[in-house]
Write a protein that holds these residues in place. Sequence first.
Motif, PDB file in Angstrom:
ATOM      1  N   LYS A  11       8.960   5.604   4.881  1.00  0.00           N
ATOM      2  CA  LYS A  11       8.610   6.577   3.845  1.00  0.00           C
ATOM      3  C   LYS A  11       8.095   5.856   2.609  1.00  0.00           C
ATOM      4  N   GLN A  12       7.387   6.616   1.769  1.00  0.00           N
ATOM      5  CA  GLN A  12       6.945   6.062   0.494  1.00  0.00           C
ATOM      6  C   GLN A  12       8.164   5.608  -0.301  1.00  0.00           C
ATOM      7  N   ASN A  13       8.023   4.410  -0.942  1.00  0.00           N
ATOM      8  CA  ASN A  13       9.113   3.841  -1.746  1.00  0.00           C
ATOM      9  C   ASN A  13      10.339   3.490  -0.906  1.00  0.00           C
ATOM     10  N   GLY A  14      10.117   3.315   0.402  1.00  0.00           N
ATOM     11  CA  GLY A  14      11.222   2.951   1.276  1.00  0.00           C
ATOM     12  C   GLY A  14      11.434   1.451   1.320  1.00  0.00           C
ATOM     13  N   SER A  15      12.195   0.994   2.322  1.00  0.00           N
ATOM     14  CA  SER A  15      12.483  -0.433   2.430  1.00  0.00           C
ATOM     15  C   SER A  15      12.542  -0.842   3.910  1.00  0.00           C
ATOM     16  N   LEU A  16      12.266  -2.117   4.119  1.00  0.00           N
ATOM     17  CA  LEU A  16      12.392  -2.713   5.451  1.00  0.00           C
ATOM     18  C   LEU A  16      13.195  -3.997   5.289  1.00  0.00           C
ATOM     19  N   THR A  17      14.325  -4.072   5.979  1.00  0.00           N
ATOM     20  CA  THR A  17      15.244  -5.193   5.810  1.00  0.00           C
ATOM     21  C   THR A  17      15.428  -5.916   7.139  1.00  0.00           C
ATOM     22  N   VAL A  18      15.265  -7.247   7.106  1.00  0.00           N
ATOM     23  CA  VAL A  18      15.521  -8.095   8.279  1.00  0.00           C
ATOM     24  C   VAL A  18      16.733  -8.952   7.976  1.00  0.00           C
ATOM     25  N   GLU A  62       0.820  -1.210   0.000  1.00  0.00           N
ATOM     26  CA  GLU A  62       0.000   0.000   0.000  1.00  0.00           C
ATOM     27  C   GLU A  62       0.856   1.262   0.000  1.00  0.00           C
ATOM     28  N   ASN A  63       2.021   1.204   0.643  1.00  0.00           N
ATOM     29  CA  ASN A  63       2.924   2.354   0.707  1.00  0.00           C
ATOM     30  C   ASN A  63       4.165   2.170  -0.155  1.00  0.00           C
ATOM     31  N   ASN A  64       4.123   1.132  -0.982  1.00  0.00           N
ATOM     32  CA  ASN A  64       5.229   0.856  -1.905  1.00  0.00           C
ATOM     33  C   ASN A  64       6.553   0.690  -1.130  1.00  0.00           C
ATOM     34  N   VAL A 120      16.560  -5.416  12.392  1.00  0.00           N
ATOM     35  CA  VAL A 120      15.423  -4.885  11.610  1.00  0.00           C
ATOM     36  C   VAL A 120      15.743  -3.435  11.298  1.00  0.00           C
ATOM     37  N   GLU A 121      15.912  -3.167   9.996  1.00  0.00           N
ATOM     38  CA  GLU A 121      16.368  -1.840   9.560  1.00  0.00           C
ATOM     39  C   GLU A 121      15.373  -1.244   8.573  1.00  0.00           C
ATOM     40  N   ASP A 122      15.019   0.055   8.809  1.00  0.00           N
ATOM     41  CA  ASP A 122      14.084   0.724   7.901  1.00  0.00           C
ATOM     42  C   ASP A 122      14.692   2.017   7.383  1.00  0.00           C
ATOM     43  N   THR A 123      14.014   2.612   6.409  1.00  0.00           N
ATOM     44  CA  THR A 123      14.475   3.876   5.817  1.00  0.00           C
ATOM     45  C   THR A 123      13.478   4.977   6.116  1.00  0.00           C
TER      46      THR A 123
END
Length: 554
Positions: A462-469, A425-427, A482-485
């Motif tokens: 954020k929009q077009n961001g990423s979530l990395t585990v 939904e938030n890309n 757990v890292e986000d942008t």
Amino acid sequence: MTKRIFKSIFVVSLLVLAGSTGLTLSILYHYFGNQLEKELRTEAAYLAIAVEKEGLEAFESLPAQAERVTYVDKDGTVLFDNLADSRDMENHGQREEIQEAREKGFGTAVRNSHTLSRKTMYYAMKLEDGTILRVSSVQYNVPALLGGMVQPVLIMLVAMTALAAWIASRVSRHIVEPVNALDLEHPEENQVYDEIAPLLTKINRQQKSLKHEIAEAKRQQEEFSIITENMEEGFLVIDAHTEVLSYNSSALRLLGAGTQNGRQSVLTLNRSEGFQNLIERVLEGKHMVTNLDFQGRSCQVAANPVWQEDKVTGAVIVILDVTERMRGEQMRREFTANVSHELKTPLTSISGFAEIINDGFVKPEDTKKFAGRIFKEAQRLITLVNDVIKISQLDEGKFFCEKEAVDLYEAAREILKRLEERAKENNIHLYLYGPHVKVNTVRVILEEVLYNLCDNGLKYNKQNGSLTVTISEEAGRTQIVVEDTGIGISEEDKMRIFERFYRVDKSHSKAIGGTGLGLSIVKHGSMFLGADVKVESTLGEGSRFVLTMPEEEK
């Protein structure tokens, strides 16, 4: 002790010397007196023989240094005297020795001369014709004799006094030396005077008793020190002059004082006005219990005066660190207020929509829309209640789930699948890296922790961001990162993000939804698992949460 023995021996020596000297002089005086009497008797006997044969002519042959000789007629008239003119001499008929000679045939007499400090001994003998022949000699008394030999007597006295002093000194040291050499640490092993044996026995008993009392006091002191040093509470004992008599390290720590060197005033340990007022009041005899702040910590201080004979002789002070309790009470108050607020909002919405429908103000075609709104708020309310229950269960340790081997990679993948639709939904792109590592832990709680970390990464991204585990093993311990942008977290907010209902972006909280309990569940869940969670973040660039599993849980 040596001086007293020396004085005693010296005085006794002088007394014995004086007494023996006097006795000796007295004996010699009487001895020589008797000898003189014998000599006079012998001389008179020889001279009487000559007088009876030759008459007065016998006196002509007397030497000049001869003893005094007096020849007295029957009537007491002096017929001859070798030292005086007989014509000038008075009648000797009444003289004691003359009268005694007439009666007994011989007589003696001694007459003193006080002016000359001497005495004269007279011996009288009755001749056959009735005349009396008297021989006399001078005998000096003791003072006169001593007067004639002052110098040698003084020399002798000085010499004898010095000898007495030397002997007294040697003897006193010899007497005291065994006493000075006594081993009082082992009294029973000493071989000394029999008179001291009872004293040594008593000392030995007292030493054993004293050692026992000291050992007992030391044991009690050590027990007291162990107890007080292991107390979290601060403990102080002071006297009436505010000097510290006893303390433990907790008291110094809570008061913010350094190491204490020797006795010092308790007021030097903390100079705050409240603490000084408390010390003054307790030393006035008042029981005090109050809350004070020391070095940013909240402490409850209880002070009791120590009474002795109706006089305050000191005080006992106990300091309790109630910072966590105060903080917990504050958190409970905030939690209650936040829960009330969070519950009130959806309940108000549900009540409002239901009232509108009930009053018939909703068109039939809008009923479904209003019902959807009621359902959404109800779900929000259920989620909040469930989160509150989870927090309470974690706080009270009411999870009784069995541990099992959990594949962290698979657990993380399942969680990301559950969040995949929201991420689209938030890309936001989801990534999972790392090996299949298994740990022995409680699956339900671990999945709840991972879910909330990932859910938090999506909410504040954020929009077009990423979530990395990322799953990895470092130094024998397993880590889940757990890292986000997203929007990132400021330094000030980092200290509070794990608090209940705390939101980093309060203006954005309604838009993103949630209860504000996600990271609080992460914190309490990690503690339950024995894991450690840390956060690294840069404002505006994103956040990085590191969950380190305990080594024993692998």
